[in-house]
Design a protein around this motif. Structure first.
Motif, PDB file in Angstrom:
ATOM      1  N   ILE A 236       0.884  -1.184  -0.041  1.00 34.32           N
ATOM      2  CA  ILE A 236      -0.032  -0.012   0.017  1.00 34.32           C
ATOM      3  C   ILE A 236       0.896   0.995   0.011  1.00 34.32           C
ATOM      4  N   ILE A 237       0.584   2.276  -0.818  1.00 34.21           N
ATOM      5  CA  ILE A 237       1.364   3.554  -0.671  1.00 34.21           C
ATOM      6  C   ILE A 237       0.364   4.643  -0.596  1.00 34.21           C
ATOM      7  N   ARG A 238       0.870   5.527   0.382  1.00 36.28           N
ATOM      8  CA  ARG A 238       0.005   6.628   0.912  1.00 36.28           C
ATOM      9  C   ARG A 238       0.686   7.787   0.235  1.00 36.28           C
ATOM     10  N   ALA A 239       0.081   8.187  -0.875  1.00 38.80           N
ATOM     11  CA  ALA A 239       0.493   9.470  -1.819  1.00 38.80           C
ATOM     12  C   ALA A 239      -0.487  10.524  -1.741  1.00 38.80           C
ATOM     13  N   THR A 240      -0.655  11.086  -0.594  1.00 35.13           N
ATOM     14  CA  THR A 240      -1.787  11.975  -0.202  1.00 35.13           C
ATOM     15  C   THR A 240      -1.158  13.597   0.094  1.00 35.13           C
ATOM     16  N   GLU A 241       0.202  13.510   0.094  1.00 35.74           N
ATOM     17  CA  GLU A 241       0.894  15.072   0.326  1.00 35.74           C
ATOM     18  C   GLU A 241       0.107  15.815   1.247  1.00 35.74           C
ATOM     19  N   GLY A 242      -0.496  16.964   0.602  1.00 39.71           N
ATOM     20  CA  GLY A 242      -1.219  18.145   1.770  1.00 39.71           C
ATOM     21  C   GLY A 242      -2.616  17.702   2.193  1.00 39.71           C
ATOM     22  N   TYR A 243      -3.058  16.465   1.843  1.00 40.28           N
ATOM     23  CA  TYR A 243      -4.136  15.789   2.209  1.00 40.28           C
ATOM     24  C   TYR A 243      -3.853  14.798   3.192  1.00 40.28           C
ATOM     25  N   THR A 244      -2.842  14.614   3.523  1.00 40.24           N
ATOM     26  CA  THR A 244      -2.410  13.537   4.462  1.00 40.24           C
ATOM     27  C   THR A 244      -3.263  13.370   6.053  1.00 40.24           C
ATOM     28  N   HIS A 245      -3.409  14.673   6.470  1.00 40.87           N
ATOM     29  CA  HIS A 245      -3.972  14.932   7.751  1.00 40.87           C
ATOM     30  C   HIS A 245      -5.354  14.211   7.708  1.00 40.87           C
ATOM     31  N   GLY A 246      -6.000  14.134   6.491  1.00 39.89           N
ATOM     32  CA  GLY A 246      -7.384  13.544   6.635  1.00 39.89           C
ATOM     33  C   GLY A 246      -7.548  12.216   6.829  1.00 39.89           C
ATOM     34  N   ILE A 247      -6.491  11.364   6.664  1.00 38.42           N
ATOM     35  CA  ILE A 247      -6.577   9.870   6.934  1.00 38.42           C
ATOM     36  C   ILE A 247      -6.248   9.518   8.311  1.00 38.42           C
ATOM     37  N   LYS A 248      -7.005   8.827   8.978  1.00 37.03           N
ATOM     38  CA  LYS A 248      -6.837   8.555  10.316  1.00 37.03           C
ATOM     39  C   LYS A 248      -5.682   7.936  10.737  1.00 37.03           C
ATOM     40  N   GLY A 249      -5.072   8.575  11.864  1.00 35.09           N
ATOM     41  CA  GLY A 249      -3.744   8.133  12.386  1.00 35.09           C
ATOM     42  C   GLY A 249      -2.464   9.013  11.846  1.00 35.09           C
ATOM     43  N   ASN A 250      -2.945   9.877  10.878  1.00 33.51           N
ATOM     44  CA  ASN A 250      -2.050  10.729  10.190  1.00 33.51           C
ATOM     45  C   ASN A 250      -2.308  12.235  10.306  1.00 33.51           C
ATOM     46  N   GLU A 251      -2.878  12.563  11.367  1.00 33.67           N
ATOM     47  CA  GLU A 251      -3.608  14.030  11.434  1.00 33.67           C
ATOM     48  C   GLU A 251      -2.415  15.061  11.746  1.00 33.67           C
ATOM     49  N   ARG A 252      -1.414  14.665  12.090  1.00 30.19           N
ATOM     50  CA  ARG A 252      -0.364  15.521  12.593  1.00 30.19           C
ATOM     51  C   ARG A 252       0.941  15.382  11.481  1.00 30.19           C
TER      52      ARG A 252
END
Length: 462
Positions: A236-252
């Motif tokens: 799995i690749i998390r490629a969300t850059e400026g929207y990463t905070h919207g994924i649970k556990g990645n808020e900060r």
């Protein structure tokens, strides 16, 4: 606000006929080899290089909006092959020689993007050019000389970088009060929406499934949960850059920093003759608050800057709409640098978010235990850096050891951002100090750099 359009994602989409329609969403539970979250440059480049290396891989890209909705379709169109962060901060993760080699590899991304656009038939107004960072005061010129000397210390080739005096700089672009400029060669101008949409089409032709209007609600080893079903994947690749905070556990994990761009109407030949800018160079300035610009294909000026830098609680914009305060700040930058443009109609303004790590340094990596990888934190230079991220992530997914996988940014994890209100106070305090420092320098004749800028950097560890 005397701007014809505000938001509508970006001018770059208006330039190609408007915001695109949606691809179908995830049709239900799926099982694939690789699931990529986010259909921006990082996710699409990763998919592209994975398919180039292993055509038989099954890959699903899930995207909340449409491919290129975020920063990939809203940025300033700089393909620079440059670090957007301090090289010295990576010395805790690698040697100086390794960082110099990394910078060398990163510079090759401009040619690599050009190669792929030609191979895949992507018409994105790609133009090799220079980037001119102008000084409008002695203090700014001194900082640019410091940047040049630092680059030489890090063995940036002299063919890549040069300093020019005020007269030479003004002969290229007639910036007001020009004291000189730092020139970077071998960079490129692009139309970013054309590039990201063309890349999405190229990836789809290779057999990658892009599912739009599909919101990720959770990530765990081997499992991506969405509002339309579950994707089971080995990697799995998390490629969300400026929207990463919207994924649970990645808020900060990454702070969504606002950046905004103002685009003029096409300028007349007479006005262009007054301004110069015949080489369509990328344009920046040496102020603390910073700006970035390009001359577009059809003869407009696209001028960008931070505006209102951060929204409380990591809130993001609604389809690019920005505040009147930001418009006024962008107009002030345009008129300060190019007073010849006063009276030119302003056609479009928009904003978007870029991902900023707590140490202001980009990272890419793969957790071998969970099979979850990530990349981001480009701090505003993502067009070329995302290409290198895609190449690196493809190596990591395929468990290859290459010259990319051992670089100092791989698997580096910065600490998290502070909780609110300290996050908001820190970022807004930093930019207040930057703007105040710029005003003080202009008021005092710009002889010396304001100490306020140093305090601003210390405040947020920039």
């Amino acid at each position: 606000m005397d701007v014809k359009k505000n938001g509508e994602v970006s001018f770059w989409y208006a330039d190609i006929g408007g915001v695109p329609g949606y691809r179908p969403g995830l049709p239900g539970d799926q099982t694939v080899d690789v699931c990529i979250i986010g259909a921006g440059f990082t996710g699409l480049w990763t998919a592209y290089y994975l398919k180039e290396a292993e055509p038989g891989l099954s890959i699903a890209v899930v995207e909340k909006e449409f491919a290129g909705y975020g920063a990939s379709g809203r940025n300033g169109g700089w393909c620079s092959g440059e670090f957007g962060w301090s090289k010295s901060r990576y010395l805790s993760s690698g040697t100086k020689a390794e960082i110099i080699d990394w910078a060398r590899q990163l510079r090759t991304t401009v040619a690599e993007v050009k190669r792929v656009t030609e191979k895949e038939g992507i018409d994105c107004d790609f133009l090799m050019t220079d980037c001119l960072t102008f000084a409008q005061s002695p203090a700014q010129m001194a900082r640019l000389r410091d940047s040049y000397n630092e680059a030489m210390d890090w063995q940036v080739p002299t063919s890549r970088l040069e300093m020019i005096d005020g007269a030479e700089a003004a002969s290229r672009i007639k910036i007001a009060d020009s004291h000189g400029a730092l020139v970077r060669h071998d960079v490129a101008r692009v139309q970013p929406a054309k590039l990201v949409r063309g890349l999405a089409e190229a990836v789809a032709r290779k057999g990658v499934a892009i599912y739009e209007q599909t919101t990720v609600t959770g990530i765990s080893p081997g499992r991506v949960e969405t509002n339309r079903g579950v994707v089971t994947a080995k990697k799995i690749i998390r490629a969300t850059e400026g929207y990463t905070h919207g994924i649970k556990g990645n808020e900060r994990a990454l702070l969504p920093m606002n950046s905004a761009i103002l685009v003029t109407e096409p300028l007349s030949d007479k006005l262009w003759a007054e301004i110069g800018w015949e080489g369509s160079q990328l344009l920046a300035d040496g102020s603390h608050a910073y700006c970035y610009a390009q001359r577009t294909r059809e003869g407009r000026i696209a001028m960008g800057g931070r505006g209102v830098p951060y929204r409380y609680g990591s809130a993001t914009d609604q389809r690019g709409e920005t505040q009147a305060e930001t418009v006024e700040k962008l107009k002030a930058i345009l008129y300060r640098m190019l007073p010849q443009t006063k009276g030119v109609a302003l056609d479009h303004v928009w904003c978007g978010v870029l991902g900023v790590p707590r140490d202001w340094c980009a990272t890419v990596g793969m957790d071998g235990d969970t099979g979850i990888g990530w990349a981001g934190g480009y701090v505003g230079l993502g067009v070329s850096t995302s290409n290198f991220s895609g190449q690196t992530l493809a190596d990591l997914v395929l468990e290859k050891t290459t010259e990319r996988t051992g670089l100092p940014w791989v698997n580096r994890k910065p600490r998290k951002w502070e909780v609110e209100p300290f996050r908001w106070l820190g970022v807004h305090g930093m930019y207040w100090l930057y703007h105040k420092a710029d005003r003080n320098e202009m008021r005092d004749g710009g002889r010396e750099t304001s100490r306020l800028a140093t305090w601003a950097n210390r405040l947020t560890g920039r």
